[in-house]
Enzyme design. Structure first.
Site, short mmCIF file in Angstrom:
data_model
loop_
_atom_site.label_atom_id
_atom_site.label_comp_id
_atom_site.label_asym_id
_atom_site.label_seq_id
_atom_site.Cartn_x
_atom_site.Cartn_y
_atom_site.Cartn_z
N ASP A 248 2.11 -92.25 20.09
CA ASP A 248 0.92 -93.08 20.30
C ASP A 248 0.92 -94.20 19.26
OD1 ASP A 248 -1.57 -94.11 20.82
OD2 ASP A 248 -2.65 -92.49 19.79
N ASN B 36 -1.57 -96.74 19.28
CA ASN B 36 -2.87 -97.40 19.07
C ASN B 36 -4.02 -96.44 18.78
OD1 ASN B 36 -3.18 -96.23 21.52
ND2 ASN B 36 -3.64 -98.09 22.66
N ASP C 244 2.35 -94.03 24.27
CA ASP C 244 2.38 -95.30 25.01
C ASP C 244 3.74 -95.99 24.86
OD1 ASP C 244 2.22 -96.44 22.40
OD2 ASP C 244 0.03 -96.26 22.48
N ASP D 209 11.71 -88.15 42.12
CA ASP D 209 10.83 -86.99 42.16
C ASP D 209 10.89 -86.32 43.54
OD1 ASP D 209 8.60 -85.67 40.60
OD2 ASP D 209 7.52 -86.15 42.44
N GLU E 128 15.57 -85.08 41.97
CA GLU E 128 15.02 -83.76 41.67
C GLU E 128 15.11 -82.98 42.97
OE1 GLU E 128 10.98 -81.61 40.01
OE2 GLU E 128 10.88 -83.22 41.45
#
Ligand code: NOJ
Length: 661
Positions: A49, A51, A57, A230, A284
């Site tokens: 992260d 922020n 992110d 996926d 997958e």
């Protein structure tokens, strides 16, 4: 004297310099950059992260690219980064051309991609196109009315029964309950194999397929290097959506996969999209058997490059029930892979990802005593087996399962829906449900990366979206990068070994001792080069006699500092892993290895008969250079013929034969 001269084959550390498709074959395989790559999966929500909002992110990932480069990663697979309401953590996409706002902006994505390229790595992204979010504009339109132009983008059916209030058929959702959801607006049901908020796209509609190909090109034109697809085998639905039989209901993944048009759609996708770019694709492959795999990945099929097969990673589960497994069972899976997937069907090797518990907790021993050794052993295996290696974030640190207690500790929709369906209905006791979930929950792998010993493992300065594993003070990247003996540095060395050793990529595979309950011993071989991997998959010391009396000559890497060479009896410590090299001449008595077949395309071998050099014996020497072969010949002459030195006329004949004069 028989001499076989194998010329050195192309090897490379940098993915971008890797051989082009038209390069000569190696051991029958067409060399490709994605076959030689080591792939690292980033689950953006949990990676870093930047922020302080508690959610990983894109700038966070960019800030850690040097860490990944240093580890030796060639390709980063980014789990979904698209705009999403996060019913299933990004696997429910609202807008395929927009970045999830918690993750940043398109400018952040471009910066990440540029950072990856700058470091000569590659980036593949998740392609989730079996379903969208119910908040995707297509579905928002589709549900408005029966005659909406997007209606046929999804599957809508009337309910059954006199009142029309029963599900259209008996399909279950992977996330518990029925796969049909009633929608009051048009009084019909829509199909969702996963969560209610993940309606399935209707691939039989050519407009849907064209939309998908377009969005793929959007990202490829930006410069991404491919896709992880996926649940791709589910895109073609069973014709007419008939009820599943009771037999089919036992394995729903299989029943939903492999629909009548799956291959046709993948080939169309390949023609329209992949064939126009130098990309890598990995599907997958839920529900696809090993025997069916070549139909999806075969060189001549023009569908995908490779798929994930779940036989190994799910060896510890019976459906959703955790179960014990044995080493011979695991070895049998890898042996089956080697048998079924020939040189035209490339494989993958992985034992973890964001849908499975932690590597060391599932396949090693995460106790204080053996966590480090066993994690290193598994990395040794993953980086020496056949197929492109996929490493999941944090496994290079030996991150472990989370000590979950109550259902409130979990975030995953699969866990929560299962709790409602099983515990709240009284089908399963809470204790039994939680005990099972603790082992297999996907959240085990989704707890934030442990970067350092500061609060929240340095993942965020805010409140993490999922609690950091409390062991972050002992297990974290900052410590491991500095510690020469760490799992991180061992994994780095193993990746470097794989990069420097094309045999570990393209070599033939042989399990030397399939039934041994605690030792996994196998060879990877090609031409003169043979590698022996010995793994003690147990918490006990083992004295191990290598089958065939082989005495390996060079120890390339070991996780526990052993120095044993030139002996066929190894004294292995608990969870000890070793990789040896030995030339084939030292392999007398070994079971058949994977030497290059004479005459095979691109084999680059030269076979010389004994009589060419006037000697009547069956000695065989292989080498990359004249010196190597001559040294073996001299040793043979001394040992087997009692010669101090090779007589000049024979030496001349051998040299001439090597040079093909
Ligand atoms: C497979 C993904 O890996 C998993 O995380 C997701 O929940 C389902 N597909 C649905 O998209």
């Amino acid at each position: 004297m028989l001499a076989v001269m194998a010329l050195p084959f192309v090897g490379s550390v940098c993915a971008q310099d890797m051989p082009k498709p038209e390069a000569k074959r190696i051991n029958g395989y067409t060399p490709m950059w994605w076959k030689e790559a080591v792939v690292y999966q980033v689950y953006p929500r949990s990676f870093k992260d930047s922020n302080g909002d508690g959610i990983g992110d894109l700038p966070g990932i960019t800030s850690k690219l040097d860490y990944l480069k240093e580890l030796g990663v060639d390709v980063i697979w980014l789990s979904p980064h698209y705009d999403s309401p996060n019913a299933d953590n990004g696997y429910d996409i609202r807008d395929y051309r927009k970045v999830m706002k918690e993750f940043g902006t398109m400018a952040d994505f471009d910066a990440l991609l540029a950072g990856v390229k700058q470091r000569h790595m590659k980036l593949i992204i998740d392609l989730v196109v079996n379903h969208t979010s119910d908040e995707h504009q297509w579905f928002v339109e589709s549900r408005k009315s029966k005659d909406n132009s997007y209606r046929e983008y999804y599957f809508w059916r009337d309910g059954k029964g006199p009142e029309g209030n029963q599900q259209p058929n008996n399909y279950p959702s992977f996330f518990s309950g029925s796969a049909w959801q009633y929608d009051p607006a048009t009084k019909q049901y829509y199909l969702h194999y996963f969560a209610v908020k993940q309606p399935d796209l209707n691939w039989d509609n050519p407009k849907v397929r064209a939309e998908v190909y377009d969005l793929m090109k959007f990202w490829l034109d930006k410069g991404v290097d491919g896709f992880r697809m996926d649940v791709i085998p589910l895109i073609s639905k069973p014709a007419g959506l008939p009820d599943l039989t009771s037999e089919q209901l036992k394995d729903v993944g299989k029943a939903y996969a492999n629909g009548p048009h799956m291959h046709e759609y993948l080939q169309e996708m390949n023609r329209n999209v992949m064939s126009k770019y130098d990309v890598m694709t990995v599907g997958e492959a839920l529900g696809i058997s090993l025997e069916e795999t070549p139909l999806m990945v075969g060189d001549d099929r023009h569908e995908l490059n490779m798929i994930f097969n779940f036989d190994a990673v799910r060896i510890n589960r019976d459906g959703r029930q955790w179960k014990s497994w044995t080493l011979p069972e695991l070895k049998a899976i890898y042996a089956r892979h080697a048998r079924e997937l020939d040189v035209h069907s490339w494989d993958t090797v992985f034992l973890s990802n964001h849908d499975n518990p932690r590597l060391v907790s599932s396949f090693g021993d995460d106790s204080t005593q053996y966590r480090v050794a066993s994690a290193k052993l598994i990395e040794t295996m993953l980086l020496t087996l056949r197929g492109t290696t996929f490493i999941y974030q944090g496994d290079e640190l030996g991150m472990t399962n989370y000590p979950f207690k109550g259902i409130g500790d979990y975030d995953d929709i699969e866990a929560k829906n299962g709790y409602k369906a099983d515990v709240e209905t009284g089908k399963v006791s809470e204790a039994a449900y939680l005990d099972n979930l603790r082992h297999m929950s996907r959240d085990n792998a989704r707890t934030p990366m442990q970067w350092d010993g500061s609060a929240n493992g340095g993942f965020t300065t805010g409140k993490p979206w999922l609690t950091v594993n409390p062991n972050y003070k002992e297990i974290n990247a900052a410590e491991e990068v500095e510690d020469k003996q760490s799992i991180y540095n061992y994994t780095k060395a193993m990746i470097a070994l794989r990069h420097a050793t094309p045999v570990l990529v393209y070599g033939s595979y042989e399990d030397l001792d399939p039934m041994n309950p605690s030792i996994f011993a196998y060879t990877r071989s090609l031409g003169i080069d043979r590698y022996l991997v010995v793994l003690n998959f147990s918490g006990n010391p083992v004295t191990y006699k290598i089958p065939g009396g082989l005495k390996p000559t060079k120890l390339l890497i070991t996780n526990l500092g052993s120095k044993e060479v030139d002996t066929s009896t190894l004294h292995l410590k608990p969870w000890e892993a070793r990789v040896y090299w030995y030339p084939s001449a030292a392999s007398a008595g070994m079971p058949r290895g994977g030497s290059i077949a004479p005459g095979e395309e691109g084999a680059m071998t030269k076979v010389l008969k004994c009589r060419d050099v006037g000697m009547d014996c069956s000695f065989e020497a292989r080498g990359n250079s004249e010196e190597e072969i001559m040294a073996q010949a001299a040793e043979h002459a001394r040992k087997d013929h009692g010669m101090e030195k090779i007589p000049t006329e024979i030496a001349t004949a051998v040299k001439a034969a090597i040079r093909d004069e």
